[in-house]
Design a protein around this motif. Structure first.
Motif, PDB file in Angstrom:
ATOM      1  N   GLY A 149      11.652  -3.519 -10.057  1.00  0.00           N
ATOM      2  CA  GLY A 149      10.875  -2.277 -10.131  1.00  0.00           C
ATOM      3  C   GLY A 149       9.572  -2.523 -10.869  1.00  0.00           C
ATOM      4  N   GLY A 150       9.676  -3.243 -11.977  1.00  0.00           N
ATOM      5  CA  GLY A 150       8.481  -3.546 -12.762  1.00  0.00           C
ATOM      6  C   GLY A 150       7.518  -4.404 -11.967  1.00  0.00           C
ATOM      7  N   GLY A 151       8.062  -5.360 -11.243  1.00  0.00           N
ATOM      8  CA  GLY A 151       7.231  -6.213 -10.402  1.00  0.00           C
ATOM      9  C   GLY A 151       6.526  -5.396  -9.340  1.00  0.00           C
ATOM     10  N   PHE A 152       7.252  -4.482  -8.764  1.00  0.00           N
ATOM     11  CA  PHE A 152       6.665  -3.618  -7.731  1.00  0.00           C
ATOM     12  C   PHE A 152       5.516  -2.790  -8.320  1.00  0.00           C
ATOM     13  CE2 PHE A 152       6.625   0.642  -5.807  1.00  0.00           C
ATOM     14  CZ  PHE A 152       6.251   0.299  -4.509  1.00  0.00           C
ATOM     15  N   LEU A 153       5.796  -2.189  -9.474  1.00  0.00           N
ATOM     16  CA  LEU A 153       4.782  -1.329 -10.089  1.00  0.00           C
ATOM     17  C   LEU A 153       3.573  -2.109 -10.580  1.00  0.00           C
ATOM     18  CD1 LEU A 153       6.988   1.170 -12.097  1.00  0.00           C
ATOM     19  CD2 LEU A 153       5.845   1.528  -9.920  1.00  0.00           C
ATOM     20  N   SER A 154       3.777  -3.403 -10.833  1.00  0.00           N
ATOM     21  CA  SER A 154       2.628  -4.151 -11.333  1.00  0.00           C
ATOM     22  C   SER A 154       1.953  -4.927 -10.211  1.00  0.00           C
ATOM     23  CB  SER A 154       3.057  -5.091 -12.448  1.00  0.00           C
ATOM     24  OG  SER A 154       3.859  -6.109 -11.924  1.00  0.00           O
ATOM     25  N   GLY A 155       2.394  -4.696  -8.982  1.00  0.00           N
ATOM     26  CA  GLY A 155       1.623  -5.248  -7.872  1.00  0.00           C
ATOM     27  C   GLY A 155       2.194  -6.494  -7.228  1.00  0.00           C
ATOM     28  N   LEU A 156       3.518  -6.720  -7.412  1.00  0.00           N
ATOM     29  CA  LEU A 156       4.103  -7.892  -6.761  1.00  0.00           C
ATOM     30  C   LEU A 156       4.075  -7.716  -5.241  1.00  0.00           C
ATOM     31  CD1 LEU A 156       5.539 -10.597  -7.214  1.00  0.00           C
ATOM     32  CD2 LEU A 156       7.693  -9.379  -7.191  1.00  0.00           C
ATOM     33  N   MET A 157       4.248  -6.488  -4.788  1.00  0.00           N
ATOM     34  CA  MET A 157       4.237  -6.250  -3.346  1.00  0.00           C
ATOM     35  C   MET A 157       2.877  -5.737  -2.861  1.00  0.00           C
ATOM     36  SD  MET A 157       7.339  -5.515  -4.773  1.00  0.00           S
ATOM     37  CE  MET A 157       8.953  -6.244  -4.707  1.00  0.00           C
ATOM     38  N   PHE A 158       2.298  -4.811  -3.611  1.00  0.00           N
ATOM     39  CA  PHE A 158       0.964  -4.340  -3.248  1.00  0.00           C
ATOM     40  C   PHE A 158       0.039  -4.549  -4.434  1.00  0.00           C
ATOM     41  CE2 PHE A 158       4.136  -1.510  -1.402  1.00  0.00           C
ATOM     42  CZ  PHE A 158       3.958  -1.823  -0.077  1.00  0.00           C
ATOM     43  N   ALA A 159      -0.975  -5.308  -4.188  1.00  0.00           N
ATOM     44  CA  ALA A 159      -1.854  -5.659  -5.307  1.00  0.00           C
ATOM     45  C   ALA A 159      -2.492  -4.420  -5.938  1.00  0.00           C
ATOM     46  CB  ALA A 159      -2.936  -6.620  -4.830  1.00  0.00           C
ATOM     47  N   ILE A 219      -1.069   3.059 -10.794  1.00  0.00           N
ATOM     48  CA  ILE A 219      -0.286   3.473 -11.967  1.00  0.00           C
ATOM     49  C   ILE A 219      -1.206   3.703 -13.165  1.00  0.00           C
ATOM     50  CG2 ILE A 219       1.528   2.782 -13.578  1.00  0.00           C
ATOM     51  CD1 ILE A 219       2.722   3.143 -10.948  1.00  0.00           C
ATOM     52  N   GLU A 220      -2.190   2.801 -13.323  1.00  0.00           N
ATOM     53  CA  GLU A 220      -3.097   2.913 -14.462  1.00  0.00           C
ATOM     54  C   GLU A 220      -3.784   4.278 -14.455  1.00  0.00           C
ATOM     55  OE1 GLU A 220      -3.452   0.286 -16.809  1.00  0.00           O
ATOM     56  OE2 GLU A 220      -4.337   1.933 -17.924  1.00  0.00           O
ATOM     57  N   GLU A 221      -4.066   4.768 -13.241  1.00  0.00           N
ATOM     58  CA  GLU A 221      -4.726   6.060 -13.146  1.00  0.00           C
ATOM     59  C   GLU A 221      -3.757   7.205 -13.428  1.00  0.00           C
ATOM     60  OE1 GLU A 221      -6.818   6.848  -9.382  1.00  0.00           O
ATOM     61  OE2 GLU A 221      -7.982   5.070  -9.969  1.00  0.00           O
ATOM     62  N   LYS A 222      -2.563   7.099 -12.808  1.00  0.00           N
ATOM     63  CA  LYS A 222      -1.640   8.235 -12.859  1.00  0.00           C
ATOM     64  C   LYS A 222      -0.804   8.252 -14.127  1.00  0.00           C
ATOM     65  CE  LYS A 222      -2.697   9.802  -8.766  1.00  0.00           C
ATOM     66  NZ  LYS A 222      -2.588   9.029  -7.526  1.00  0.00           N
ATOM     67  N   MET A 223      -0.201   7.092 -14.468  1.00  0.00           N
ATOM     68  CA  MET A 223       0.699   7.059 -15.619  1.00  0.00           C
ATOM     69  C   MET A 223       0.483   5.779 -16.425  1.00  0.00           C
ATOM     70  SD  MET A 223       4.271   8.399 -14.075  1.00  0.00           S
ATOM     71  CE  MET A 223       3.927   7.671 -12.495  1.00  0.00           C
ATOM     72  N   PRO A 224      -0.588   5.733 -17.178  1.00  0.00           N
ATOM     73  CA  PRO A 224      -0.924   4.482 -17.881  1.00  0.00           C
ATOM     74  C   PRO A 224       0.179   3.988 -18.818  1.00  0.00           C
ATOM     75  CG  PRO A 224      -2.298   6.321 -18.631  1.00  0.00           C
ATOM     76  CD  PRO A 224      -1.566   6.792 -17.432  1.00  0.00           C
ATOM     77  N   LEU A 225       1.003   4.911 -19.318  1.00  0.00           N
ATOM     78  CA  LEU A 225       2.042   4.509 -20.258  1.00  0.00           C
ATOM     79  C   LEU A 225       2.979   3.472 -19.630  1.00  0.00           C
ATOM     80  CD1 LEU A 225       3.275   4.925 -23.065  1.00  0.00           C
ATOM     81  CD2 LEU A 225       4.834   6.573 -22.013  1.00  0.00           C
TER      82      LEU A 225
END
Ligand SMILES: Nc1ncnc2c1ncn2[C@@H]1O[C@H](COP(=O)(O)OP(=O)(O)OP(=O)(O)O)[C@@H](O)[C@H]1O
Ligand SMILES: [Mg+2]
Lengths: 437, 312
Positions: free
Chosen positions: A356-366, A372-378
């Protein structure tokens, strides 16, 4: 006790063939796969110029004519200093970095909308330049960098002029003009001055307004953060981040195997008079050592084996990788320390955090990370993969600057939090007995 | 005599199942105490509660006269556990395993080295010290399991079914070893569902079932508690119902059972019982292959008290 346990667990890790196989073969395979998959794409994209619309207002041309004595009436938008610089920017292989479309505002907007161009550079004056982009990404970052560097460096041009004035090469008698130059609003409207400059020093003006190679190289390097603008690099950052975070699995496995509820060896350890904190810390240290070796081997393979250019300072990349492994291992330590969970549950928690973390940090989509930085930076602050890719990304993009230090700061904070929590949890032994059915 | 183990009214529940039901006993210094019971009777649960590996719902455990709990490292120091399952690291060699587990108790390097050598010697694993446990035979790996549990020379050694799935020769080795340990001063708790083993080595036996004590004492005391004094056993291919009734009428016979071609005749008291049986058989021309007489075993004790066989 600490050292003995450390050595025993290190031996255990190195001698477990399946562990060695997975932690080494997996990143190697994935790295090679990425390389093969993106190799062709990025080798072409690297020398592919970034398409940009340039919208130059008439005012800007006029302003330029006013200050540059060498300028004739034939001056067009393409002759402006900014245009010359943009044209001069080159990739390492000497192919142009940008493909410029000089067009009017409306057409440019249309092109940006239809994604024909990545951005619009609007030139309203020598130092009044605006960049419009429609989305976030590495290419857009590069454009923004170019513009901001150009802007901040027009002051260098101004300095050049000033110094010339002082040395007598350029005579500007009007006080008003001098102050204008100093404030950056370089406007030389006085006919007299113009002619003076014109008559005496056309070469000087050439020097001032034509970008030299040194300067363009400087801008290129700055803009390209270190020297690699490969947008697929984010996948390799993620891969390294994943290898770092994967350290959590071996820590989880080893620390839990010393729980009486998870293995017969663990039962034996639990009936012995060992201090649980020392025991756990030394197992943790053994796993950490092992995982740092794995991370470094993977990194060396990517950099020297596959020849992937991580850009930036290698020393800092390795440092970040080591800190990242520490973060990953601390995460595993923490999950292993939570009381009363089954190993299976712990493993799936970690899997979720990793994937999940990999996905959110761009493992699948750069692009995922900037969304995420825009919507939920935390989330990007507490997601280990995001924290880690951010650190790598910063080295490459901005060098060892504030942003890198901030990323490292988050990395260290998160690690310290996880480690302290794990140690506190380790004070109490995990009860229960192992039943293998 | 000093009391090494004292268990008071232990109650352990697993959800609905009551695994230990007000279970109490005590063990004196120098004893080999046998905990005998069928599968699932609560032997391992008892051991795990004594060692604070499990929490329990009620009761107290005193070891060496002090109340035991998870944090009593001073008590744990004096105990060795050889669990029901082999607990060694497959990735470490025989020597490294013993050294690691001994190291959890003994910090001094020289002492530890000596203790590990002693353990290797004692379990006869000297020739295998460099081997990986994976390459050891079933019997040898059990010995390694024991070596890891006793290397630190504990005062109280707990064996939880150490001979499960072990060939007879290794089993004898292990039993001899336990006797030696006891001779050297260790108090031993030995759990098993093999009554022969328990009978062979234990100085005192507690038979348990369903978390209860059935009875306790020396093997002879236990056998003396029951009315059964002798069993005559015949291998018979076929026998009439009427003959079973007839055999029952022999003096001192209180039970006749025929199952799986084995005829068991139980006596309470009497002499020359086997000749009375032989008389009846020749009189009624019953074909038999073999006949022999046995003294009652712990199985008979268990059978008589609980009405079921110790071994299923
Ligand atoms: N973790 C558990 N959860 C639920 N029930 C359990 C658990 N462990 C043991 N039991 C039950 O408690 C009872 C006692 O088990 P225990 O393992 O103590 O028996 P045992 O005498 O050691 O048997 P064996 O000879 O098979 O080792 C059994 O009925 C068993 O099914
Ligand atoms: Mg058991």
């Amino acid at each position: 006790m600490f050292i003995r346990t450390y050595i025993a667990y290190l031996k255990k890790l190195i001698r477990t063939k399946s562990v060695v196989f997975w932690v080494i073969v997996f990143p190697f395979a994935l790295g090679t796969l990425f390389y093969l998959a993106f190799g062709s794409i990025y080798s072409s994209s690297r020398s592919n110029p970034i398409e940009v619309s340039v919208v130059v207002s008439d005012d800007a041309i006029k302003e330029y004519k006013d200050i540059n004595p060498a300028a004739t009436d034939k001056v067009t938008a393409k002759d402006l200093p900014i245009s010359l610089m943009l044209k001069e920017l080159k990739y390492e292989d000497d192919s142009p970095m940008l493909k410029l479309f000089y067009e009017d505002k409306d057409k440019a907007k249309k092109n940006l909308k239809s994604k024909k161009v990545k951005g619009i550079i609007t030139v309203n004056g020598i130092n009044d330049i605006i960049l419009d982009i429609s989305e976030n990404g590495l290419t857009q970052d590069i454009l923004a960098n170019i513009i901001s560097i150009y802007k901040s460096n027009t002051s260098i041009i101004e300095e050049k002029i000033t110094s010339m004035i002082e040395s007598g090469n350029l005579k500007v008698s009007d006080e008003k003009n001098t102050s204008m130059i100093e404030t950056g609003n370089l406007k030389v409207s006085d006919e007299k001055n113009t002619s003076m400059i014109e008559s005496g020093n056309s070469e000087v003006s050439e020097e001032i307004f034509t970008p030299d190679t040194e300067y363009t190289e400087y801008v290129t390097n700055k803009a390209l953060m270190g020297d690699n603008n490969d947008p697929y690099l984010i996948y390799f950052y993620n891969l390294i981040a994943m290898v770092c975070i994967m350290g959590s699995l071996s820590v989880l496995d080893c620390v839990c195997s010393a729980h009486s509820s998870e293995s017969y060896e663990g039962m034996r350890i639990c009936v012995s008079p060992v201090n649980n904190i020392i025991m756990n810390l030394s197992i943790f240290a053994a796993c950490l050592t092992f995982q740092i070796a794995v991370t470094l081997i993977t990194l060396i393979y990517l950099i020297f084996g596959l020849g992937i250019n991580f850009g930036g300072n290698l020393g800092y990349i390795f440092l970040t990788a080591v800190l990242g492994t520490l973060l990953g291992c601390s995460l595993g330590f923490f999950i292993a320390g939570i009381h009363g969970l089954k190993l299976k549950t712990r493993n799936s928690i970690l899997m979720w955090i990793m994937l999940g973390g990999g996905f959110l940090s761009g493992l699948m989509f750069a692009n995922m990370k900037s969304i995420i930085e825009e919507k939920m930076p935390l989330i990007n602050r507490i997601n280990p993969s995001a924290v880690l890719t951010d650190a790598f990304y910063s080295i490459n993009l901005y060098g060892i600057g504030d942003r890198f230090m901030r990323a490292i700061y988050y990395l260290v904070i998160l690690t310290v939090l996880l480690l302290s929590a794990s140690i506190i949890l380790s004070r109490k032994k995990e009860g229960g007995v192992y039943a293998s059915v | 005599m000093e009391e090494i183990v004292r268990v008071n009214n232990l109650v352990k529940r697993y959800k609905d199942l009551i695994a230990l039901d007000n279970f109490s006993f005590s063990i004196k210094k120098g004893e080999i105490f046998g905990l005998l019971g069928p599968n699932g009777s609560g032997k391992s649960t008892t051991i795990n509660c004594i060692l604070s590996l499990l929490t329990y719902d009620k009761g107290e455990v005193y070891l060496f006269g002090e109340k035991m709990n998870v944090n009593r490292n001073d008590i744990k120091k004096r105990i060795g556990l050889i669990g029901q399952n082999v607990a060694v690291f497959n990735e470490l060699s025989v020597y490294e395993n013993i050294d690691f587990f001994c190291g959890l108790y003994i910090n001094d390097k020289a002492t530890r080295r000596k203790y590990v050598e002693d353990a290797l010697e004692f379990t006869g694993l000297n020739d295998y010290r460099k081997k990986s446990p994976k390459k050891l035979s079933g019997g040898l790996i059990r010995r390694l399991n024991i070596a890891c549990g006793i290397a630190h020379k504990p005062e109280l050694i707990i064996f939880d079914e150490p001979t499960v799935a072990v060939d007879p020769q290794s089993r004898n080795n292990i039993l001899e070893g336990i006797k030696d340990l006891n001779k050297n001063g260790a108090t031993v708790i030995y759990t098993s569902h093999y009554m022969e083993e328990v009978e062979e080595i234990c100085s005192r036996i507690l038979i348990m079932d369903k978390g209860h004590e059935i009875c306790q004492g020396t093997a002879d005391e236990l056998k003396g508690q029951i009315k059964n004094t002798e069993n005559v056993i015949l291998n018979v291919k076929y026998i009439d119902e009427s003959d079973l009734e007839g055999l029952k009428k022999i003096h001192h016979v209180y039970s006749v059972k025929y199952a799986d071609k084995v005829l068991t005749i139980r006596f309470s008291g009497g002499k020359h019982n086997i000749s009375h049986v032989l008389d009846y058989i020749s009189e009624h021309s019953i074909n038999y292959e073999r006949i022999y007489s046995e003294l009652p075993t712990l199985n008979d004790v268990f059978l008589e008290i609980t009405g079921k066989e110790l071994r299923d």
